[in-house]
Design an enzyme around this catalytic site. Structure first.
Site, PDB file in Angstrom:
ATOM      1  N   HIS A 100     124.463 -68.042  37.305  1.00 21.00           N
ATOM      2  CA  HIS A 100     123.901 -68.861  36.184  1.00 21.00           C
ATOM      3  C   HIS A 100     122.423 -69.206  36.147  1.00 21.00           C
ATOM      4  CE1 HIS A 100     125.021 -71.248  32.508  1.00 21.00           C
ATOM      5  NE2 HIS A 100     123.841 -71.603  32.690  1.00 21.00           N
ATOM      6  N   HIS A 114     118.657 -68.121  33.915  1.00 20.02           N
ATOM      7  CA  HIS A 114     118.405 -67.700  32.689  1.00 20.02           C
ATOM      8  C   HIS A 114     116.835 -66.859  33.194  1.00 20.02           C
ATOM      9  CE1 HIS A 114     120.977 -69.733  29.797  1.00 20.02           C
ATOM     10  NE2 HIS A 114     121.082 -70.305  30.837  1.00 20.02           N
ATOM     11  N   ASP A 125     122.583 -63.314  25.548  1.00 22.11           N
ATOM     12  CA  ASP A 125     123.233 -64.644  24.858  1.00 22.11           C
ATOM     13  C   ASP A 125     122.526 -64.918  23.570  1.00 22.11           C
ATOM     14  OD1 ASP A 125     121.127 -66.036  25.878  1.00 22.11           O
ATOM     15  OD2 ASP A 125     122.491 -67.088  27.372  1.00 22.11           O
ATOM     16  N   GLY A 154     122.256 -72.766  24.193  1.00 24.64           N
ATOM     17  CA  GLY A 154     121.851 -73.486  23.156  1.00 24.64           C
ATOM     18  C   GLY A 154     122.590 -75.070  23.169  1.00 24.64           C
ATOM     19  N   HIS A 207     128.592 -70.891  27.901  1.00 29.30           N
ATOM     20  CA  HIS A 207     128.319 -72.125  28.344  1.00 29.30           C
ATOM     21  C   HIS A 207     129.462 -73.364  27.579  1.00 29.30           C
ATOM     22  CE1 HIS A 207     124.554 -70.310  29.218  1.00 29.30           C
ATOM     23  NE2 HIS A 207     124.021 -71.451  29.518  1.00 29.30           N
ATOM     24  N   GLU A 229     128.882 -79.087  28.981  1.00 30.63           N
ATOM     25  CA  GLU A 229     127.651 -79.353  29.695  1.00 30.63           C
ATOM     26  C   GLU A 229     127.243 -80.666  29.123  1.00 30.63           C
ATOM     27  OE1 GLU A 229     123.013 -77.843  30.426  1.00 30.63           O
ATOM     28  OE2 GLU A 229     124.402 -76.957  28.879  1.00 30.63           O
ATOM     29  N   ASP A 257     120.195 -72.217  37.141  1.00 29.95           N
ATOM     30  CA  ASP A 257     119.893 -72.404  35.729  1.00 29.95           C
ATOM     31  C   ASP A 257     118.689 -71.929  35.129  1.00 29.95           C
ATOM     32  OD1 ASP A 257     120.816 -72.730  33.074  1.00 29.95           O
ATOM     33  OD2 ASP A 257     120.506 -75.041  33.082  1.00 29.95           O
TER      34      ASP A 257
END
Length: 331
Positions: free
Chosen positions: A16, A18, A138, A170, A195, A198, A276
């Site tokens: 995970h 980005h 994504d 998002g 996701h 969170e 992340d």
């Protein structure tokens, strides 16, 4: 060996992270200067200060602003190369990186520009560093169903073998409306890695599993609020990609002491550690593993987290076996 040496020696897999959230200030500064862009901090120190987030929506605002620096194929190639070679410094052997594809499509950047660029950077980085990377395109759920379909259409029209999964990020809106899009992605051979849980509650995780066919949950820290969900995740061995520093930086969790990672492990969940958005959150995979030790986990538990990441990945089996054997030698 001491704890720092143990963490450094541990071969790592990251699931995970980005791509755009791995844009280091030096890369961002170079792209701003290259394109003569305005409304950005004038130096790297200012950029680091810019990455101080008030809350999750503010983080999204800065994230979307930062990706406007990515315009041509060379920009994407540089970002991929810089990000992947940075992973190598933490003894990362394999990673599955999220790509905010819709964030580029909505700016008029063609998917082929994105994919040609990141593939060039990926292949150069693998040659130079040995890190193997696969992509997870994504879209931001708060942009709606049109964004979901446009993103998947672009992925399927320009399908690369290095694209292994499809995701949603998002603002954490309800997941149910995106069910048909994810079913289409799964039918096309892509894995489902949304996701969920969170910034919102366990209902989002239930929906991700039920409506999106989730094979792995991004973040998922809200699951501890629902014992029935914990039982399901434990029994079905659905992995959860946890990113402690990210949760603190976006103010989803207030303090390290309140982070549910140790409780998730005690509950028998298949948990992995991740950075992340490392450059934006001032972290990396080494720091995440050190943080786990600081939370009270022993070395065996931390090594298990590293093995979990291999087990939860879509890695080539031979490479996976090799990494597992190295981890076992350290336990």
């Amino acid at each position: 060996m001491n704890d720092a040496e143990f963490v450094a020696a541990l071969p790592k897999v990251e699931l995970h992270v980005h791509l755009e959230g791995s844009m280091w200030p030096s890369t961002l500064r170079a792209l701003v200067d290259k394109h003569g862009l305005q409304d950005f901090p004038s130096d790297e120190a200012g950029l680091r200060e810019w990455f101080e987030f008030r809350d999750f929506p503010h983080f999204i605002e800065v994230y979307l602003k930062s990706i406007t620096t990515l315009i041509d194929e060379d920009d994407f190639s540089r970002l991929a190369y810089d990000s992947i070679t940075a992973l190598a410094t933490h003894n990362t052997r394999y990673a599955e990186m999220h790509v905010s594809l819709f964030g580029h499509l909505m700016r008029g950047v063609d998917a082929s520009v994105v994919f040609d660029g990141i593939e060039d950077g990926r292949l150069r980085a693998e040659r130079d560093s040995g890190v193997v990377v696969r992509w997870i395109p994504d879209f931001p759920g708060d942009f709606g169903l049109d964004a979901a379909n446009r993103t998947l259409d672009a992925v399927l029209a320009d399908r690369r073998d290095s694209v292994v999964a499809f995701g949603i990020g998002g603002i954490e809106v309800p997941r149910e409306p995106f069910g048909p899009v994810f079913r289409r992605a799964i039918d096309a051979g892509l894995h489902s890695v949304p996701h969920a849980g969170e910034t919102e509650g366990p209902d989002r995780v239930w929906s991700a599993i039920r409506d999106l066919g989730a094979e792995r949950i991004g973040h998922g820290i809200a699951v501890m609020q629902d014992p029935a969900l914990v039982e399901l995740l434990r029994e079905q061995r659905i992995p959860i990609d946890v990113s402690p520093t990210s949760n603190l930086r976006t103010r989803v969790v207030r303090t390290v002491a309140e982070h549910p990672l140790p409780a998730m492990i005690d509950a028998g969940l298949l948990v992995t550690l991740n950075s992340d958005d490392p450059s934006m959150f001032g972290t990396d995979l080494t720091r995440e593993y050190r943080a786990a030790l600081e939370m009270g986990l022993d070395r065996r538990a931390v090594a298990t987290l590293a093995t979990n990441a291999v087990d939860a990945s879509f890695i080539d089996p031979e490479l996976g076996r090799s990494i597992r054997e190295e981890i076992q030698q350290l336990m």
